[in-house]
Design an enzyme around this catalytic site. Structure first.
Site, PDB file in Angstrom:
ATOM      1  CE  LYS A   1     -26.384 -45.023  25.983  1.00  0.00           C
ATOM      2  NZ  LYS A   1     -25.639 -45.425  24.774  1.00  0.00           N
TER       3      LYS A   1
ATOM      4  CB  SER B   1     -22.167 -48.192  25.555  1.00  0.00           C
ATOM      5  OG  SER B   1     -23.279 -47.249  24.523  1.00  0.00           O
TER       6      SER B   1
ATOM      7  CB  SER C   1     -23.649 -47.735  21.935  1.00  0.00           C
ATOM      8  OG  SER C   1     -22.357 -47.861  22.293  1.00  0.00           O
TER       9      SER C   1
END
Lengths: 103, 484, 481
Positions: free
Chosen positions: B75, B150, B174
């Site tokens: 990420k 997210s 997330s």
């Protein structure tokens, strides 16, 4: 979700908070954020229902966590080049910024 | 497209059968990504040369570690030394950290082939991956829909078979919420289990890094690699890490599964509810006992989270000011103006909204009513769980009240967006480990996720129950059309 | 101040703690390096980094707290103080808000007349220092050096109980002395390792309420603290006398012009939005640590002053000189014990030794003088083995070569000549060569004898026993009458 409509966020409050946050908002942004913040705060208002008399706040979720130290021992620093590698502006080994105007 | 990455083991076999170098494999992976990702946009950006260079390094090593050559996505809020790491934000334009996150060191130590640039909501502020400066990521099951957020890029890339596994971060769901929406396994470890060193902070008291994988066995393996004490993180806990893969293939007969009534509320989609009920039956069939439990403060979790998260974020994000790194506005003439212009240009609307909300909650005169109050309610929420775990070994809930919604559907209504994390937020507030596993598809053919939560540091129970459930139901084998 | 007003002063002192590394990362904590070379991702405030507290800094802070008679808190936590400035890379400072290291201390401050008054210490808290900003005077730019960022800083806040600028000065002297005794900071104001801000307000004599306070910043020396407070006292007094009101504000001291100047106020009051730093855990000071810390605190100036008075029977002013620095006091005690003459040891250190320290711009450690050697020199001088003049020469030689003083005396044949036969030649020569002085002496000018003794000393290159030389001169001159 019920909207209790209890919070009134003024334009001045939004501007004050924006100033603290080093953001500047135009009229329409101020208005939009004002309304949204009001809505969110109205929702959050429900927290007041909870009786927290005598309840300690949680800063660290695991209560066993305490006394975490490091020894006073040197670890490598970055070279000046590496330290400044991401700087938008630099000069003679320094970060360069526009002058500070006291306001 | 052939699904060569359906599991880490499959990937290992594919690498071994091909007999090729990691560098050659990297070329194959990159080509595959180019093909698949043009519709998904799981990557905010790609740095193929850096990936190839990493592959070369692995080839140059005589070692043969457990993840040798396995493609793992990172990420874009987790630092890889020298790699562009921008948190999905314009304000971090060009930022290349001079150091590795602890988890990155651990993965490199196992010779995983790392891919940077997994797309995400800006600073992890979002539940849909729509707030990224680089544009939205799409759900591999239906590209008109959001992948969740997210960690949307990390999840979509795994779901679409672009990568074998990935790392995300989970502050209020997330990892788990997008995993649920994309039909993969997403795990949030206990707060303190995985070092946060090198994770660009959103809300420091809630953030945890965790793995996203196609199945529970891979999840156990990834978790084993990234867990453990790190002296650079004061909140990293110095307790021994179990061999999670040893918990696979366990019997769950007699396991007490708590069902909290508060999680089966209005607003939960009928199909989601149905899938969860079917799942409960499946667990019973495996010999698990279900226990009715109550988590009475659940309804306050979102409020609590939307004070604590933005408050911590407003402080964590104040460092993005154009002085030392990232975007600096060209327009400014003095320092103050430079701060304001750089931040105005650099942050998107959701980031601004959360900064304003958090600053407000901490500001003079409001601290006690908001931040302090939220911290106290947080204690109540954590107490609820402590009580509950006296009666059960783990708790079962839906991961998200809905399946993936359409892109743009909720972006103008922040509160509705925030409510999509209603079931995942409590685990962050209480610091608990939690996992989302696929539990079938809804009527529209979209994946539904089932969440299990356990007591702090009891990741093993989650691996056990999730693996047993997966073996029994086989839902992890469902795949989107792109892989068929 | 001879007016109807009472002056109320409070001081905020920042002391940089002299640890090897910074407070939250392992970069070197040292003054004077090339810009941005003692920095790492942590102190640069880069995204993703986390602070971990330096144990030594924590212990140093606790030591100071004990030395200031503070109550050390059971649970200590760190908070974030949020404000924007380019020398603060995170735009928040890790500091302590409501659970600092210590509260409620006191400091006994004595003025020049020796009158002692107790000044309360409100609190002491640990925080990280900021970096440095250098302003370009010729172009619209400033430059940031973050080497200093993350230096451990202990803020010590006094109660508003200081009654005069003079007392503020003595408070600082006393505080600095204690901190230096603890060995936790060099308290060098020029290098910024000790910094001070002052608050001052005036109120009518006997009034209970405090007056409006003015904060003074930019104080670069203790003298500046005193002078600025004197100036501000006068300014406020004049203003009040004219019926004006004091504005609560921050004023900057201008050292060259000897005035304070109002710092234009920023937008309203500061709103620092303190909240507990979630990246750091709470700290509980264990009993074990308290014991260790307390055992590690040396005898402090106040106690030392009392003991010296009792043990060494020295003048008050001599004691102040000796105990000003702990190392000097320790050195003195060793020399006094070895030389067996407390007074002589004091005189030697106050005189010759400090002269050499000044000449070399160093302290007692830097001088490298072995107390054993100085004691030997003193002993020889006291016994009359060498003259006072020779003793000084021996000290000088010893400082240069480090050689044993006894050996130096032998090599240079500096032993005092106390033998009439050996001195006879020199005395005769001096009488013959200084007819005028001899005549002066004869005509009753006693002073002339000292001159003649001096000449004998010169003739013998300082070796003559001056007492004996004087006696011989008297005798011989009398004989020639």
């Amino acid at each position: 979700m019920e909207n209790t409509g209890k919070n009134i966020i003024t334009k001045e409050t939004v501007e004050y908070v924006a100033r603290l946050s080093r953001l500047s908002l135009d009229e329409s942004e101020t208005d939009r954020f004002r309304g949204q913040l009001e809505g969110i705060l109205d929702y959050i208002e429900q927290l007041k229902e909870v009786d927290t008399e005598g309840t300690l706040p949680t800063t660290h979720v695991l209560p066993s966590m305490k006394n975490v130290f490091r020894e006073d021992k040197l670890t490598p620093s970055l070279s000046n080049d590496d330290a400044l590698a991401n700087a938008p502006s630099k000069k003679d080994g320094f970060f360069k910024v526009p002058r500070v105007i006291k306001d | 497209m052939k699904d060569i990455l359906s599991s880490i083991d499959d990937c290992r076999s594919w690498l071994a059968e091909g007999g090729m170098s990691v560098k050659d494999a990297a070329g194959e992976f990159l080509a595959r990504i180019s093909e698949i990702d043009k519709d998904i946009k799981a990557f905010a950006f790609e740095e193929p040369d850096m990936v190839k260079a990493r592959a070369g390094q692995i080839d140059g090593s005589p070692d043969n570690r457990r993840l040798r050559g396995v493609p793992v996505g990172i990420k874009n809020n987790i630092c890889i030394s020298g790699a562009l790491t921008t948190c999905g934000s314009h304000i971090l334009d060009g930022f290349r950290p001079p150091y590795n996150a602890h988890v990155v060191d651990l993965l490199l130590g196992e010779q995983a082939l790392l891919f940077e640039g997994m797309n995400m909501d800006e600073f992890a502020f979002g539940s849909s991956c729509e707030t990224s400066y680089y544009g939205p990521t799409r759900n591999p099951w239906d590209t008109a829909r959001i992948p969740g957020g997210s960690s949307g890029g990390s999840v979509a890339a795994v779901a679409a078979g672009e990568l074998a596994a990935s790392l995300g971060s989970d502050t209020g769901g997330s990892i788990r919420q997008p995993a649920s929406m994309c039909g993969v396994v997403g795990f949030k470890p206990t707060y303190g289990r995985v070092s946060r060193y090198g994770l660009m902070a959103f809300a420091s008291s809630l953030d945890q890094i965790g793995p996203i994988t196609r199945n529970v066995a891979d999840c156990a393996e990834m978790l084993e690699v990234i867990s453990g004490y790190d002296k650079r993180d004061s909140t990293s806990v110095n307790v021994e890490v179990p061999v999670y893969t040893d918990s696979l293939d366990s019997d769950i007969k007699g396991l007490r599964v708590g069902i909290p009534s508060e999680y089966f509320i209005e607003g939960i989609e009928g199909d989601v509810k149905k899938r969860v009920e079917v799942s409960i039956e499946a667990l019973k069939g495996l010999g698990a006992e279900t226990v009715e439990i109550s988590l009475p403060h659940t309804k306050y979790a979102v409020s609590c989270y939307y004070i604590i998260g933005p408050a911590e974020a407003s402080s964590n994000l104040s460092r993005y000011d154009g002085v030392h790194y990232g975007h600096r506005s060209e327009k400014a003439e003095d320092l103050r103006d430079m701060y304001i212009q750089s931040r105005n240009e650099g942050f998107g609307a959701e980031a601004k909204r959360r900064i304003l909300l958090g600053t407000y909650a901490l500001s003079s005169g409001y601290y006690d009513a908001y931040y302090l109050k939220a911290q106290k309610v947080r204690t109540k929420i954590a107490d609820d769980f402590r009580e509950a775990f006296k009666k059960c070994d783990c708790i079962l809930t839906p991961t998200s009240p809905t399946t993936a919604f359409k892109i743009g559907e909720r972006s103008e209504d922040p509160l509705q967006m925030y409510l999509s994390d209603i079931f995942t937020i409590p685990a962050n507030l209480a610091g608990l480990p939690a996992v989302s596993v696929p539990c079938g598809l809804d009527g529209k053919g979209l994946p539904v996720g089932l969440q299990f939560m356990a007591a702090p540091f009891d990741e093993e129970t989650l691996i056990k129950v999730a693996h047993a459930f997966e073996r029994e139901t086989g839902f992890s084998k469902e795949k989107p059309a792109v892989l068929k | 101040m001879s007016s109807k007003y009472e002056t109320v002063i409070g001081l905020e002192v920042h002391v940089q703690l002299d640890t090897e590394t910074k407070v939250f990362c392992g970069c070197r904590n040292a003054f004077g390096a090339e810009p941005n070379t003692q920095v790492c991702p942590v102190c640069l405030g880069q995204p993703g980094v986390l602070p971990v507290l330096n144990k030594k800094a924590f212990e140093f802070a606790i030591k100071v707290a004990f030395a200031l008679n503070c109550q050390v808190q059971k649970i200590i936590k760190f908070d974030r103080k949020n404000y924007y400035y380019p020398d603060l890379p995170k735009n928040y400072q890790i500091s302590q808000y409501d659970m600092p290291i210590a509260y409620n201390g006191k400091l006994n401050v004595s003025d020049e007349a020796g009158k002692v008054r107790e000044i309360g210490v409100t609190r002491a808290h640990l925080e990280e220092d900021a970096g440095k900003l250098i302003h370009d005077l010729s172009a619209p730019f400033s430059y940031v050096d973050l080497n200093r960022t993350g230096t451990p800083l202990l803020e010590i806040v006094s109660e508003p109980e200081i009654q005069s600028p003079e007392e503020a000065y003595h408070y600082l002297v006393t505080l600095k002395q204690i901190v230096k005794y603890l060995g936790v900071s060099d308290c060098n104001m020029e290098e910024g390792s000790l910094r001070c801000d002052a608050n001052i307000s005036l109120r009518e004599e006997g009034a209970k309420e405090l007056g409006v306070k003015v904060e003074i910043k930019n104080l670069n020396s203790f003298k500046a603290v005193r002078d600025s407070l004197l100036h501000e006292e006068e300014r406020q007094e004049d203003l009040l006398d004219e019926g004006g009101t004091i504005k609560q504000e921050t004023r900057l001291w201008n050292d060259s012009k000897n005035v304070t100047v109002s710092m234009r106020t920023k937008e309203g009051a500061q709103d620092y939005r303190y909240f507990p730093d979630p990246d750091l855990v709470p700290f509980e000071v264990e009993q074990e640590t308290i014991r260790e810390m307390k055992a590690d605190i040396p005898e402090l100036p106040e106690a030392k002053r009392k003991r010296f008075t009792k043990e060494y029977a020295l003048d008050e002013s001599d004691i102040e000189v000796l105990i000003a620095e702990k190392d000097t006091a320790d050195f003195y005690e060793q020399v006094a014990a070895k030389a067996g003459d407390a007074k002589a040891a004091c005189n030697w250190i106050k005189g010759e030794v400090m002269m050499h320290m000044n000449d070399r711009g160093t302290d007692i450690k830097g001088l490298g003088l072995d107390p054993e050697n100085l004691a030997r020199i003193i002993k020889m001088a006291v016994k009359g083995t060498i003259s006072g003049l020779s003793a000084k020469e021996v000290l000088k030689a010893n400082l240069e070569t480090g050689e044993d003083p006894v050996k130096i005396v032998k090599e240079k044949s500096l032993e005092q000549v106390s033998d009439e036969g050996t001195l006879d030649e020199a005395v005769t020569k001096v009488i013959e060569g200084n007819e005028r002085s001899v005549n002066d002496f004869k005509s009753g000018k006693e002073n002339a004898l000292s001159f003649l003794v001096g000449q004998v000393m010169k003739e013998t290159r300082g070796k003559a026993n001056p007492k004996l030389a004087g006696e011989m001169l008297r005798k011989k001159i009398a004989e020639t009458r």
